[in-house]
Write a protein that holds these residues in place. Structure first.
Motif, mmCIF file in Angstrom:
data_model
loop_
_atom_site.group_PDB
_atom_site.id
_atom_site.type_symbol
_atom_site.label_atom_id
_atom_site.label_comp_id
_atom_site.label_asym_id
_atom_site.label_seq_id
_atom_site.Cartn_x
_atom_site.Cartn_y
_atom_site.Cartn_z
ATOM 1 N N ARG A 141 11.044 12.662 -10.806
ATOM 2 C CA ARG A 141 11.812 13.854 -10.477
ATOM 3 C C ARG A 141 10.889 14.878 -9.829
ATOM 4 N N GLN A 142 11.492 15.869 -9.203
ATOM 5 C CA GLN A 142 10.777 16.939 -8.520
ATOM 6 C C GLN A 142 10.996 18.236 -9.279
ATOM 7 N N PRO A 283 4.223 3.755 -8.805
ATOM 8 C CA PRO A 283 4.574 4.664 -7.705
ATOM 9 C C PRO A 283 5.686 5.631 -8.078
ATOM 10 N N VAL A 284 5.614 6.813 -7.500
ATOM 11 C CA VAL A 284 6.703 7.783 -7.589
ATOM 12 C C VAL A 284 7.846 7.301 -6.695
ATOM 13 N N ASP A 285 9.059 7.585 -7.093
ATOM 14 C CA ASP A 285 10.230 7.236 -6.294
ATOM 15 C C ASP A 285 10.009 7.699 -4.846
ATOM 16 N N PRO A 286 10.107 6.797 -3.865
ATOM 17 C CA PRO A 286 9.815 7.174 -2.470
ATOM 18 C C PRO A 286 10.795 8.180 -1.888
ATOM 19 N N ARG A 287 11.904 8.452 -2.587
ATOM 20 C CA ARG A 287 12.847 9.471 -2.105
ATOM 21 C C ARG A 287 12.322 10.883 -2.341
ATOM 22 N N LEU A 288 11.260 11.003 -3.105
ATOM 23 C CA LEU A 288 10.682 12.310 -3.421
ATOM 24 C C LEU A 288 9.434 12.560 -2.596
ATOM 25 N N PRO A 289 9.185 13.847 -2.236
ATOM 26 C CA PRO A 289 10.048 15.006 -2.499
ATOM 27 C C PRO A 289 11.325 14.960 -1.664
#
Length: 301
Positions: A141-142, A283-289
Motif C-alpha cells: 500500500r501507499q 517486490p512491492v506491488d508494481p501498481r505502486l505508487p
C-alpha cells in the motif's frame, strides 16, 4: 464487553450535518480528541469555520480552494481526486476563524483534534509530503504522510492517507494503539474515512475489520465500506482493510490522544505479526505508487 458494530461503522448518509457530508466530533464519536468533517462547496461557494478548542488541517479531496485565517491567505491547488495526486494543505490553529472558498468547487476534508497549544497557521506544500510504500505483494500500500508525527508539527493531530490497490490488504497485520506504554505503544483514537474508486461505471466496496483487544469498549466490526463511510476506532485491533479486486481503496486516518508525546507507536496482533517477516526481499506491488511525486505547487500569498 463488545459493542454493536453500527456504533462504529457510520455510513455516509448517517454522518451528514448542515454543510458537511461527514461531521464527526468528539461528542458524536463518544471520545475525547479526534474529529473529521468533509465539506462540499459548489463553484463559487464559501464556508466560515470557527476552530474552537481544536487544531484543524484543510485537506483537498477534489478541487482547490483559498483558506484565509489570521490575516493570511493560503492558495491550495488541490487535486482532481484522492487517486490522482498528493495535495497541498493548510493548518488552522485553535481559537481562530477561517474562510474556505472555492472558485471551481470541490470537496475538502477537515481533520481535527482537541489540543492545548496554539500553533501558527501554516501552508503545507504537496512536494514536502513524504510518500511511503509499505508492505510487499498483496500487502502493498501507499502512505502519504502529510501530517504524520515527526513530519508536520501539530499539537495532538496525526493524519495520513493510505491508498490500497484493488485486491490488496492494508492495515495488516492487525495492530492497536490503545494503551500508553512509553517507547512501545501510544494511546490514540482513530477515524478511518473511505473513498472507493469506481470501475466500469460500478461503485466499489471495501471491508474493514476491528476486534476487541481487552483495553476499552471492545468494538467488534466487520464492515462493508463504501464511498464516504467512516469507521471509528476508540481501541482494539484494527485491520485488515481490504480493497475489492478492480477497485482501488483510499482511506484517511485521523488520530489523536491524551499522551504527553505526539507519536504513533503500535503493537501488532501476536497471531499475525509474523507476516512482516515475509516481506523482506519480496517486490512491492508494481501498481505502486499510484501516481508520480508532487511537483512545485502554489504557495502562500
Amino acid at each position: 464487553m463488545t459493542c454493536d458494530s453500527q456504533e462504529f461503522h457510520r455510513t455516509a448518509a448517517s454522518t451528514a450535518d448542515g454543510p458537511y457530508t461527514v461531521d464527526i466530533d468528539p461528542e458524536r464519536a463518544g471520545w475525547g480528541y479526534s474529529a473529521l468533517r468533509v465539506l462540499e462547496l459548489p463553484p463559487g461557494g464559501s464556508h466560515s469555520l470557527a476552530t474552537g478548542d481544536s487544531e484543524w488541517i484543510v485537506l483537498p479531496l477534489s478541487g482547490g480552494c483559498t483558506v484565509v485565517t489570521e490575516g493570511r491567505a493560503f492558495e491550495l491547488r488541490g487535486r482532481d481526486s484522492v487517486f490522482s495526486s498528493v495535495t497541498d494543505f493548510a493548518y488552522l490553529p485553535r481559537d481562530a476563524h477561517a474562510q474556505i472558498a472555492s472558485g471551481a468547487g470541490g470537496r475538502f476534508a477537515l481533520t481535527g483534534a482537541r489540543c492545548e497549544r496554539r500553533l501558527p497557521a501554516r501552508y503545507g506544500p504537496a512536494e514536502d509530503v513524504p510518500v511511503e510504500l509499505r508492505g510487499t505483494g498483496n500487502c502493498s500500500r501507499q502512505v502519504n504522510n502529510f501530517a504524520a508525527a515527526g513530519v508536520f508539527e501539530c499539537d495532538r493531530l496525526i493524519a495520513v492517507e493510505v491508498l490500497t490497490p484493488g485486491g490488496n490488504w492494508s492495515s495488516y497485520p492487525p495492530h492497536k494503539h490503545d494503551e500508553c506504554r512509553p517507547g512501545q505503544e501510544s494511546q490514540l483514537e482513530e477515524i478511518y474515512y473511505f473513498e472507493i474508486a469506481a470501475a466500469h461505471g460500478t461503485p466499489g466496496v471495501g471491508y474493514q475489520r476491528v476486534t476487541p483487544s481487552g483495553h476499552g469498549v471492545g468494538p467488534d466490526v466487520l464492515a462493508e465500506v463504501r464511498h464516504g463511510d467512516t469507521v471509528l476506532i476508540p481501541d482494539g485491533w484494527h485491520g485488515p482493510s481490504i480493497a475489492a479486486p478492480g477497485h482501488d481503496m483510499y482511506y484517511l486516518n485521523v488520530m489523536a490522544g491524551p499522551g504527553a508525546e505526539r507519536e504513533w507507536l503500535i503493537c501488532d496482533h501476536p497471531d499475525h505479526a509474523w507476516i512482516r517477516g515475509t516481506w523482506a526481499g519480496q517486490p512491492v506491488d508494481p501498481r505502486l505508487p499510484l501516481y508520480p511525486a508532487a511537483s512545485k505547487g502554489a504557495q502562500e500569498r
